[in-house]
Design a protein around this motif. Structure first.
Motif, PDB file in Angstrom:
ATOM      1  N   PRO A  50     -14.227  17.477   5.560  1.00  0.00           N
ATOM      2  CA  PRO A  50     -14.634  16.295   4.789  1.00  0.00           C
ATOM      3  C   PRO A  50     -14.329  16.389   3.294  1.00  0.00           C
ATOM      4  O   PRO A  50     -13.930  15.403   2.678  1.00  0.00           O
ATOM      5  N   ASN A  51     -14.492  17.559   2.699  1.00  0.00           N
ATOM      6  CA  ASN A  51     -14.200  17.697   1.266  1.00  0.00           C
ATOM      7  C   ASN A  51     -12.716  17.514   0.985  1.00  0.00           C
ATOM      8  O   ASN A  51     -12.331  16.892  -0.005  1.00  0.00           O
ATOM      9  N   ALA A  52     -11.868  18.045   1.862  1.00  0.00           N
ATOM     10  CA  ALA A  52     -10.426  17.879   1.699  1.00  0.00           C
ATOM     11  C   ALA A  52     -10.045  16.409   1.899  1.00  0.00           C
ATOM     12  O   ALA A  52      -9.205  15.875   1.160  1.00  0.00           O
ATOM     13  N   ALA A  53     -10.655  15.767   2.878  1.00  0.00           N
ATOM     14  CA  ALA A  53     -10.382  14.346   3.120  1.00  0.00           C
ATOM     15  C   ALA A  53     -10.756  13.519   1.898  1.00  0.00           C
ATOM     16  O   ALA A  53     -10.015  12.621   1.479  1.00  0.00           O
ATOM     17  N   ARG A  54     -11.913  13.804   1.303  1.00  0.00           N
ATOM     18  CA  ARG A  54     -12.357  13.072   0.109  1.00  0.00           C
ATOM     19  C   ARG A  54     -11.373  13.247  -1.039  1.00  0.00           C
ATOM     20  O   ARG A  54     -11.017  12.301  -1.730  1.00  0.00           O
ATOM     21  N   ARG A  55     -10.890  14.477  -1.261  1.00  0.00           N
ATOM     22  CA  ARG A  55      -9.923  14.712  -2.343  1.00  0.00           C
ATOM     23  C   ARG A  55      -8.628  13.946  -2.107  1.00  0.00           C
ATOM     24  O   ARG A  55      -8.051  13.389  -3.046  1.00  0.00           O
ATOM     25  N   LEU A  56      -8.167  13.924  -0.861  1.00  0.00           N
ATOM     26  CA  LEU A  56      -6.946  13.176  -0.541  1.00  0.00           C
ATOM     27  C   LEU A  56      -7.134  11.684  -0.774  1.00  0.00           C
ATOM     28  O   LEU A  56      -6.265  11.010  -1.349  1.00  0.00           O
ATOM     29  N   ILE A  57      -8.260  11.165  -0.327  1.00  0.00           N
ATOM     30  CA  ILE A  57      -8.544   9.746  -0.523  1.00  0.00           C
ATOM     31  C   ILE A  57      -8.589   9.424  -2.009  1.00  0.00           C
ATOM     32  O   ILE A  57      -7.974   8.456  -2.470  1.00  0.00           O
ATOM     33  N   ASP A  58      -9.297  10.229  -2.773  1.00  0.00           N
ATOM     34  CA  ASP A  58      -9.422   9.989  -4.213  1.00  0.00           C
ATOM     35  C   ASP A  58      -8.070  10.050  -4.916  1.00  0.00           C
ATOM     36  O   ASP A  58      -7.812   9.289  -5.841  1.00  0.00           O
ATOM     37  N   ARG A  59      -7.211  10.921  -4.465  1.00  0.00           N
ATOM     38  CA  ARG A  59      -5.929  11.113  -5.144  1.00  0.00           C
ATOM     39  C   ARG A  59      -4.909  10.034  -4.815  1.00  0.00           C
ATOM     40  O   ARG A  59      -4.157   9.597  -5.686  1.00  0.00           O
ATOM     41  N   TYR A  60      -4.862   9.600  -3.573  1.00  0.00           N
ATOM     42  CA  TYR A  60      -3.779   8.734  -3.134  1.00  0.00           C
ATOM     43  C   TYR A  60      -4.146   7.290  -2.859  1.00  0.00           C
ATOM     44  O   TYR A  60      -3.272   6.450  -2.699  1.00  0.00           O
ATOM     45  N   HIS A  61      -5.417   6.973  -2.790  1.00  0.00           N
ATOM     46  CA  HIS A  61      -5.799   5.605  -2.450  1.00  0.00           C
ATOM     47  C   HIS A  61      -6.364   4.898  -3.675  1.00  0.00           C
ATOM     48  O   HIS A  61      -7.363   5.305  -4.225  1.00  0.00           O
ATOM     49  N   ARG A  62      -5.705   3.835  -4.068  1.00  0.00           N
ATOM     50  CA  ARG A  62      -6.175   3.025  -5.196  1.00  0.00           C
ATOM     51  C   ARG A  62      -6.306   1.578  -4.739  1.00  0.00           C
ATOM     52  O   ARG A  62      -5.452   1.061  -4.036  1.00  0.00           O
ATOM     53  N   ALA A  63      -7.347   0.930  -5.162  1.00  0.00           N
ATOM     54  CA  ALA A  63      -7.571  -0.459  -4.774  1.00  0.00           C
ATOM     55  C   ALA A  63      -7.218  -1.399  -5.909  1.00  0.00           C
ATOM     56  O   ALA A  63      -7.411  -1.069  -7.076  1.00  0.00           O
ATOM     57  N   ASP A  64      -6.720  -2.575  -5.568  1.00  0.00           N
ATOM     58  CA  ASP A  64      -6.538  -3.593  -6.592  1.00  0.00           C
ATOM     59  C   ASP A  64      -7.821  -4.415  -6.694  1.00  0.00           C
ATOM     60  O   ASP A  64      -8.742  -4.250  -5.904  1.00  0.00           O
ATOM     61  N   THR A  65      -7.872  -5.291  -7.659  1.00  0.00           N
ATOM     62  CA  THR A  65      -9.092  -6.052  -7.907  1.00  0.00           C
ATOM     63  C   THR A  65      -9.479  -6.913  -6.713  1.00  0.00           C
ATOM     64  O   THR A  65     -10.654  -6.985  -6.347  1.00  0.00           O
ATOM     65  N   LYS A  66      -8.500  -7.570  -6.093  1.00  0.00           N
ATOM     66  CA  LYS A  66      -8.791  -8.425  -4.939  1.00  0.00           C
ATOM     67  C   LYS A  66      -9.348  -7.598  -3.786  1.00  0.00           C
ATOM     68  O   LYS A  66     -10.317  -7.998  -3.131  1.00  0.00           O
ATOM     69  N   ALA A  67      -8.763  -6.444  -3.536  1.00  0.00           N
ATOM     70  CA  ALA A  67      -9.249  -5.569  -2.462  1.00  0.00           C
ATOM     71  C   ALA A  67     -10.656  -5.069  -2.778  1.00  0.00           C
ATOM     72  O   ALA A  67     -11.496  -4.966  -1.882  1.00  0.00           O
ATOM     73  N   ALA A  68     -10.915  -4.769  -4.036  1.00  0.00           N
ATOM     74  CA  ALA A  68     -12.247  -4.292  -4.430  1.00  0.00           C
ATOM     75  C   ALA A  68     -13.299  -5.377  -4.213  1.00  0.00           C
ATOM     76  O   ALA A  68     -14.381  -5.111  -3.689  1.00  0.00           O
ATOM     77  N   THR A  69     -12.980  -6.594  -4.587  1.00  0.00           N
ATOM     78  CA  THR A  69     -13.902  -7.703  -4.394  1.00  0.00           C
ATOM     79  C   THR A  69     -14.162  -7.936  -2.911  1.00  0.00           C
ATOM     80  O   THR A  69     -15.314  -8.105  -2.483  1.00  0.00           O
ATOM     81  N   ASN A  70     -13.107  -7.918  -2.113  1.00  0.00           N
ATOM     82  CA  ASN A  70     -13.237  -8.094  -0.673  1.00  0.00           C
ATOM     83  C   ASN A  70     -14.086  -6.988  -0.065  1.00  0.00           C
ATOM     84  O   ASN A  70     -14.964  -7.245   0.763  1.00  0.00           O
ATOM     85  N   ALA A  71     -13.843  -5.757  -0.492  1.00  0.00           N
ATOM     86  CA  ALA A  71     -14.604  -4.617   0.030  1.00  0.00           C
ATOM     87  C   ALA A  71     -16.081  -4.751  -0.312  1.00  0.00           C
ATOM     88  O   ALA A  71     -16.948  -4.515   0.538  1.00  0.00           O
ATOM     89  N   ARG A  72     -16.387  -5.132  -1.547  1.00  0.00           N
ATOM     90  CA  ARG A  72     -17.784  -5.300  -1.952  1.00  0.00           C
ATOM     91  C   ARG A  72     -18.473  -6.390  -1.129  1.00  0.00           C
ATOM     92  O   ARG A  72     -19.612  -6.227  -0.708  1.00  0.00           O
ATOM     93  N   GLN A  73     -17.781  -7.482  -0.881  1.00  0.00           N
ATOM     94  CA  GLN A  73     -18.360  -8.567  -0.082  1.00  0.00           C
ATOM     95  C   GLN A  73     -18.655  -8.098   1.344  1.00  0.00           C
ATOM     96  O   GLN A  73     -19.696  -8.430   1.904  1.00  0.00           O
ATOM     97  N   ARG A  74     -17.747  -7.340   1.919  1.00  0.00           N
ATOM     98  CA  ARG A  74     -17.958  -6.855   3.279  1.00  0.00           C
ATOM     99  C   ARG A  74     -19.138  -5.890   3.333  1.00  0.00           C
ATOM    100  O   ARG A  74     -19.956  -5.943   4.248  1.00  0.00           O
ATOM    101  N   ILE A  75     -19.250  -5.033   2.350  1.00  0.00           N
ATOM    102  CA  ILE A  75     -20.344  -4.059   2.320  1.00  0.00           C
ATOM    103  C   ILE A  75     -21.682  -4.761   2.087  1.00  0.00           C
ATOM    104  O   ILE A  75     -22.699  -4.366   2.648  1.00  0.00           O
ATOM    105  N   GLU A  76     -21.685  -5.813   1.293  1.00  0.00           N
ATOM    106  CA  GLU A  76     -22.922  -6.560   1.024  1.00  0.00           C
ATOM    107  C   GLU A  76     -23.501  -7.199   2.285  1.00  0.00           C
ATOM    108  O   GLU A  76     -24.686  -7.517   2.329  1.00  0.00           O
TER     109      GLU A  76
END
Length: 97
Positions: free
Chosen positions: A10-36
């Motif tokens: 899990p720690n290695a997975a988290r580092r990989l996600i943090d390093r290579y995955h970036r969200a744009d503003t639209k994706a961030a807004t969509n993600a927040r709405q889904r989580i809400e």
């Protein structure tokens, strides 16, 4: 592992996600709405899932049975329209951008 699948700590997975995955503003807004759309308890479980905790660790942290955690995870994946824990974790990451 018995079937030959690769397992990533899990720690290695988290580092990989943090390093290579970036969200744009639209994706961030969509993600927040889904989580809400989740209940507060489901969001607690999701936060720990995104941290890389196992079901057993989540159960211990939140004082619930592991079977209850599994039920929450199933509902979370369905509500977020994701098929696995990694996709759910990426959604949390997107929401934080």
């Amino acid at each position: 592992m018995a079937a030959g699948s690769a397992i990533l700590h899990p720690n290695a997975a988290r580092r990989l996600i943090d390093r290579y995955h970036r969200a744009d503003t639209k994706a961030a807004t969509n993600a927040r709405q889904r989580i809400e759309s989740l209940t507060p308890r489901e969001r607690d479980v999701l936060d720990l899932l995104a941290r890389g905790d196992t079901n057993a660790e989540i159960a211990q942290e939140l004082g619930m049975r592991e079977s209850t955690v599994k039920a929450h995870v199933s509902r979370i994946l369905a509500a977020l329209q994701t098929t696995n824990r990694v996709q759910a974790a990426l959604l949390v990451r997107d929401a934080q951008q």
